[in-house]
Scaffold this active site. Sequence first.
Site, short mmCIF file in Angstrom:
data_model
loop_
_atom_site.label_atom_id
_atom_site.label_comp_id
_atom_site.label_asym_id
_atom_site.label_seq_id
_atom_site.Cartn_x
_atom_site.Cartn_y
_atom_site.Cartn_z
N HIS A 22 0.80 -1.23 0.00
CA HIS A 22 0.00 0.00 0.00
C HIS A 22 0.83 1.28 0.00
CE1 HIS A 22 -3.45 -2.33 -0.37
NE2 HIS A 22 -3.26 -2.96 0.78
N HIS A 43 2.93 -8.14 -3.05
CA HIS A 43 2.01 -8.90 -3.91
C HIS A 43 2.03 -8.28 -5.30
CE1 HIS A 43 -2.41 -10.53 -4.39
NE2 HIS A 43 -1.62 -10.91 -5.37
N ARG A 55 -1.87 -3.20 -9.95
CA ARG A 55 -2.53 -1.99 -9.43
C ARG A 55 -1.68 -1.26 -8.39
NH1 ARG A 55 -7.24 -4.69 -5.73
NH2 ARG A 55 -7.79 -5.64 -7.71
N HIS A 56 -0.77 -1.96 -7.75
CA HIS A 56 0.12 -1.23 -6.81
C HIS A 56 1.59 -1.55 -7.11
CE1 HIS A 56 -0.62 -4.97 -4.67
NE2 HIS A 56 -1.75 -4.58 -4.10
N GLU A 99 3.90 -12.60 -2.76
CA GLU A 99 2.54 -13.13 -2.90
C GLU A 99 2.17 -13.07 -4.37
OE1 GLU A 99 -0.12 -10.78 -0.61
OE2 GLU A 99 0.87 -11.23 1.26
N THR A 122 -7.34 -9.51 -1.08
CA THR A 122 -7.51 -10.96 -1.21
C THR A 122 -8.61 -11.41 -0.24
OG1 THR A 122 -5.14 -10.96 -1.57
CG2 THR A 122 -6.20 -13.11 -1.35
N GLU A 182 -0.16 -20.12 5.12
CA GLU A 182 -0.45 -18.87 5.80
C GLU A 182 -1.96 -18.87 6.03
OE1 GLU A 182 0.95 -15.13 4.07
OE2 GLU A 182 -0.72 -14.09 5.09
N HIS A 218 -3.74 -11.11 7.38
CA HIS A 218 -4.82 -10.42 6.69
C HIS A 218 -5.73 -9.73 7.71
CE1 HIS A 218 -7.65 -9.19 3.68
NE2 HIS A 218 -6.78 -9.57 2.79
N GLY A 219 -5.79 -8.42 7.58
CA GLY A 219 -6.70 -7.63 8.41
C GLY A 219 -6.22 -7.41 9.84
N1 PXP Z 1 -1.35 -12.15 3.68
C1 PXP Z 1 -1.82 -12.24 2.42
C2 PXP Z 1 -1.70 -13.55 1.71
C3 PXP Z 1 -2.38 -11.12 1.77
O1 PXP Z 1 -2.85 -11.24 0.51
C4 PXP Z 1 -2.41 -9.89 2.45
C5 PXP Z 1 -2.97 -8.69 1.76
O2 PXP Z 1 -2.16 -8.35 0.69
C6 PXP Z 1 -1.88 -9.84 3.76
C7 PXP Z 1 -1.39 -10.99 4.35
C8 PXP Z 1 -1.82 -8.57 4.53
O3 PXP Z 1 -3.10 -8.12 4.80
P1 PXP Z 1 -3.31 -6.67 5.40
O4 PXP Z 1 -2.87 -5.70 4.37
O5 PXP Z 1 -4.78 -6.63 5.67
O6 PXP Z 1 -2.46 -6.59 6.65
#
Ligand code: PXP
Length: 242
Positions: A9, A42, A48-49, A69, A100, A150, A193-194
């Site tokens: 990001h 990723h 896109r990024h 990723e 994702t 993961e 994630h999140g």
């Molecule tokens: N793990 C994977 C496989 C992901 O695709 C992402 C998002 O790109 C993350 C972790 C990190 O998620 P977040 O940006 O919500 O911390």
Amino acid sequence: MRLGVNIDHVATVREARKTFEPSPLFAALLAESAGADQITMHLREDRRHVKDEDLELIKRAIKVPLNLEMAPTKEMKEIALRVRPNRITLVPERRQEITTEGGLDVLSLKENLKDFIKPFKEVGIEVSLFVEPDLKVIEVSKEVGADAIEIHTGRYANLYNEKKFKEAYEEIQRIKKASLKAKELGLRVYAGHGLNYQNVKLFVRELRGFVEELSIGHSIVANAVLFGFERAVKEMLNLIRG
Ligand code: PXP
């Protein structure tokens, strides 16, 4: 637990203006100097990024391991085998999604994944699959030749953020069972994630010893905008290691 910092990001902010700043490379170096155990990025099909040049530059510049990723496509396979990150994490990808949204459909992709994974193992690149905490999915992850999984923590994170703490705790127990199963099978266990500065605390308290490493992106970048990248990484590290 170790921390992998996802710098996608930083590139999202750059791409908001299609300019040269902020630099994902600089962010990766700052995360490393703040103590991050790994850098994650990723490379999406639609770019896109993160762009191909970011991947190449960061791979050459950082000393900590790089986790790429990617979707299990022919294009990404060629790029990854050329750039040689230390780890690839296979994720599902849908063009319309904001992020994702679910784990990889390991059951339907079983035969394809076996072939896809083989060349990475031959050159010593660790292969991790981004999966839901589902016992069957974990068994098949082992069968197709993954080294690690993961676990998708999106459901936990959403429940916690909505203050549904009982359900969030139940999801943690599901993740714990899934981690145990994976460890029994000899898979390494990561999660992400999140996760953010609030919901990570309960997660770490309950899953220390089960999950080896967290992958966190959006919340660290969001806080870095306000407080600086190194401080954002250091504060997350304090919560994870403390
Ligand atoms: N793990 C994977 C496989 C992901 O695709 C992402 C998002 O790109 C993350 C972790 C990190 O998620 P977040 O940006 O919500 O911390």
